[in-house]
Design a protein around this motif. Structure first.
Motif, PDB file in Angstrom:
ATOM      1  N   SER A   1     -25.189  10.137 -32.355  1.00 48.08           N
ATOM      2  CA  SER A   1     -25.964  11.136 -31.609  1.00 48.08           C
ATOM      3  C   SER A   1     -27.187  11.584 -32.417  1.00 48.08           C
ATOM      4  O   SER A   1     -28.210  11.940 -31.853  1.00 48.08           O
ATOM      5  CB  SER A   1     -25.087  12.344 -31.250  1.00 48.08           C
TER       6      SER A   1
ATOM      7  N   LEU B   1     -27.139  21.995 -40.294  1.00 49.92           N
ATOM      8  CA  LEU B   1     -26.372  21.135 -39.403  1.00 49.92           C
ATOM      9  C   LEU B   1     -25.818  19.924 -40.141  1.00 49.92           C
ATOM     10  O   LEU B   1     -24.667  19.539 -39.952  1.00 49.92           O
ATOM     11  CB  LEU B   1     -27.262  20.688 -38.247  1.00 49.92           C
TER      12      LEU B   1
ATOM     13  N   LYS C   1     -26.870  28.011 -28.045  1.00 47.66           N
ATOM     14  CA  LYS C   1     -28.038  27.226 -27.620  1.00 47.66           C
ATOM     15  C   LYS C   1     -27.939  26.785 -26.157  1.00 47.66           C
ATOM     16  O   LYS C   1     -28.918  26.843 -25.424  1.00 47.66           O
ATOM     17  CB  LYS C   1     -28.213  25.984 -28.515  1.00 47.66           C
TER      18      LYS C   1
ATOM     19  N   PHE D   1     -31.864  22.816 -27.579  1.00 49.92           N
ATOM     20  CA  PHE D   1     -30.557  22.241 -27.937  1.00 49.92           C
ATOM     21  C   PHE D   1     -30.742  20.929 -28.706  1.00 49.92           C
ATOM     22  O   PHE D   1     -30.111  20.708 -29.740  1.00 49.92           O
ATOM     23  CB  PHE D   1     -29.727  22.010 -26.665  1.00 49.92           C
ATOM     24  N   ILE D   2     -31.636  20.080 -28.185  1.00 50.61           N
ATOM     25  CA  ILE D   2     -31.902  18.783 -28.840  1.00 50.61           C
ATOM     26  C   ILE D   2     -32.455  19.017 -30.245  1.00 50.61           C
ATOM     27  O   ILE D   2     -32.062  18.348 -31.202  1.00 50.61           O
ATOM     28  CB  ILE D   2     -32.864  17.941 -27.975  1.00 50.61           C
ATOM     29  N   ASP D   3     -33.368  19.997 -30.366  1.00 50.14           N
ATOM     30  CA  ASP D   3     -33.953  20.333 -31.678  1.00 50.14           C
ATOM     31  C   ASP D   3     -32.893  20.840 -32.649  1.00 50.14           C
ATOM     32  O   ASP D   3     -32.834  20.422 -33.794  1.00 50.14           O
ATOM     33  CB  ASP D   3     -35.000  21.445 -31.505  1.00 50.14           C
ATOM     34  N   GLU D   4     -32.078  21.751 -32.169  1.00 51.13           N
ATOM     35  CA  GLU D   4     -31.081  22.405 -33.022  1.00 51.13           C
ATOM     36  C   GLU D   4     -30.086  21.394 -33.603  1.00 51.13           C
ATOM     37  O   GLU D   4     -29.726  21.461 -34.771  1.00 51.13           O
ATOM     38  CB  GLU D   4     -30.334  23.467 -32.200  1.00 51.13           C
ATOM     39  N   PHE D   5     -29.658  20.436 -32.739  1.00 49.39           N
ATOM     40  CA  PHE D   5     -28.655  19.472 -33.194  1.00 49.39           C
ATOM     41  C   PHE D   5     -29.273  18.138 -33.612  1.00 49.39           C
ATOM     42  O   PHE D   5     -28.554  17.173 -33.860  1.00 49.39           O
ATOM     43  CB  PHE D   5     -27.580  19.277 -32.112  1.00 49.39           C
ATOM     44  N   GLU D   6     -30.615  18.112 -33.666  1.00 53.18           N
ATOM     45  CA  GLU D   6     -31.354  16.915 -34.111  1.00 53.18           C
ATOM     46  C   GLU D   6     -30.908  15.671 -33.350  1.00 53.18           C
ATOM     47  O   GLU D   6     -30.698  14.605 -33.947  1.00 53.18           O
ATOM     48  CB  GLU D   6     -31.168  16.708 -35.614  1.00 53.18           C
ATOM     49  N   LEU D   7     -30.744  15.811 -32.036  1.00 56.26           N
ATOM     50  CA  LEU D   7     -30.211  14.698 -31.235  1.00 56.26           C
ATOM     51  C   LEU D   7     -31.316  13.733 -30.827  1.00 56.26           C
ATOM     52  O   LEU D   7     -32.445  14.111 -30.678  1.00 56.26           O
ATOM     53  CB  LEU D   7     -29.493  15.243 -29.988  1.00 56.26           C
TER      54      LEU D   7
END
Lengths: 228, 89
Positions: free
Chosen positions: A108, A175, A224, B83-89
């Motif tokens: 991911s 993270l 989030k 969300f994508i930024d926060e979890f680096e997806l």
């Protein structure tokens, strides 16, 4: 060792059940909490992230929760029919799904860099299958430790490469630490199952820390995904 | 200027429709969306298939408008990006 600590370290099935239950609930909340975001965006990164936590939920179901379900629905005969076969089957399922969970969590984060390739997904399934089969067939503590060490080194180097490429970014640093901790405690969990005497004295702390990591990820996800 | 991703292009197209009082002809939408004709057609087909937009006929002319799902996407866009930024997806 003080009696209090000794008492805490001698955990029974009940504690293991509560532990698995917390992880399953956290993982499913992450999976369903991100459902709308994925349905709207069809974003691959979110897809792999969600799948990872779905696999964690399935893995922890097979870790101990399945015994509770069989007891609850008065299906204990299935377990008692052949405890060894049942034990091997659930261990295989736990190893397979938890390995997949870690692979998908890494993917991911790395899917853009590695490129989208369906053969990679097959490779994950094949690797998870081989790991699970090796654990069931070889029955050697050193091989268990070796496999887990290789997996952890793979996670560590992937995270390191990813951090190196994104070193200009300050965001996301925490993270990576969470993901590393997650992988580390996943390995401790596996060692705890396969070689129980190896980590018996710190079992309680493994459970607590693992729960804390999952709760931390859940908190970040809900914060989030729930904000408008 | 950074290259726009699929998510950004989708947002730009849907936002353009919304800004045009939720009723716009395909040609001005193509012009405002800043993509090639071929890519625009692909996006429009995908957005229609996903039920983000619908084609309507108004006084004999074809128009494109947002569906409820399209409005929902615009509403949730910043949450998705964060969300994508926060979890680096």
């Amino acid at each position: 060792m003080p009696p209090f600590i000794e008492h805490l370290t001698m955990l029974g099935f009940g504690a293991e059940l509560i532990y698995s239950f917390v992880i399953i609930i956290c993982s499913l909340m992450i999976y369903f909490g991100t459902k709308e975001l994925y349905e709207l965006s069809s974003y691959k990164g979110i897809k792999y992230f969600r799948l990872s936590f779905l696999f964690f939920a399935v893995a922890y179901f097979f870790r101990s929760f399945i015994k509770f379900v069989l007891d609850y629905f008065s299906l204990r005969e299935i377990h008692e029919f052949s405890p060894m076969f049942f034990g091997n089957l659930t261990l295989f399922a736990f190893m397979y799904f938890s390995s997949l969970a870690i692979f998908f969590l890494l993917y991911s984060v790395m899917w853009k860099k590695w490129g989208e390739n369906s053969s990679r997904i097959y490779l994950f399934h094949l690797s998870a299958f081989v790991i699970s089969l090796a654990v069931i067939l070889l029955r050697n503590s050193w091989i268990y430790l070796g496999i887990n060490l290789i997996l952890f080194v793979a996670v560590l180097s992937t995270v390191y490469i990813s951090r190196k490429d994104a070193k200009k970014k300050t965001k996301g640093h925490n993270l990576y630490i969470i993901y590393l901790l997650l992988s580390f405690f996943w390995i401790l969990n596996i060692i705890d199952i396969l070689i129980p005497e190896f980590l018996q004295t710190i079992q309680f702390f493994i459970y607590l820390t693992s729960e804390f990591i999952f709760l931390m990820i859940l908190y970040k996800v809900l914060k989030k995904a729930g904000s408008d | 200027m950074a290259k726009r991703g699929k998510l950004d292009i989708t947002y730009d197209i849907l936002k353009t429709i919304q800004k045009s009082n939720n009723l716009i002809k395909p040609t001005p939408l193509l012009r405002k969306s800043n993509t090639s004709t071929a890519r625009f057609k692909e996006y429009l087909a995908e957005l229609t298939a996903k039920n983000f937009v619908e084609k309507t006929n108004h006084k004999g002319e074809n128009f494109i408008s947002l569906t409820n799902k399209g409005f929902k996407f615009l509403e949730k866009y910043s949450t998705i990006v964060n969300f994508i930024d926060e979890f680096e997806l």
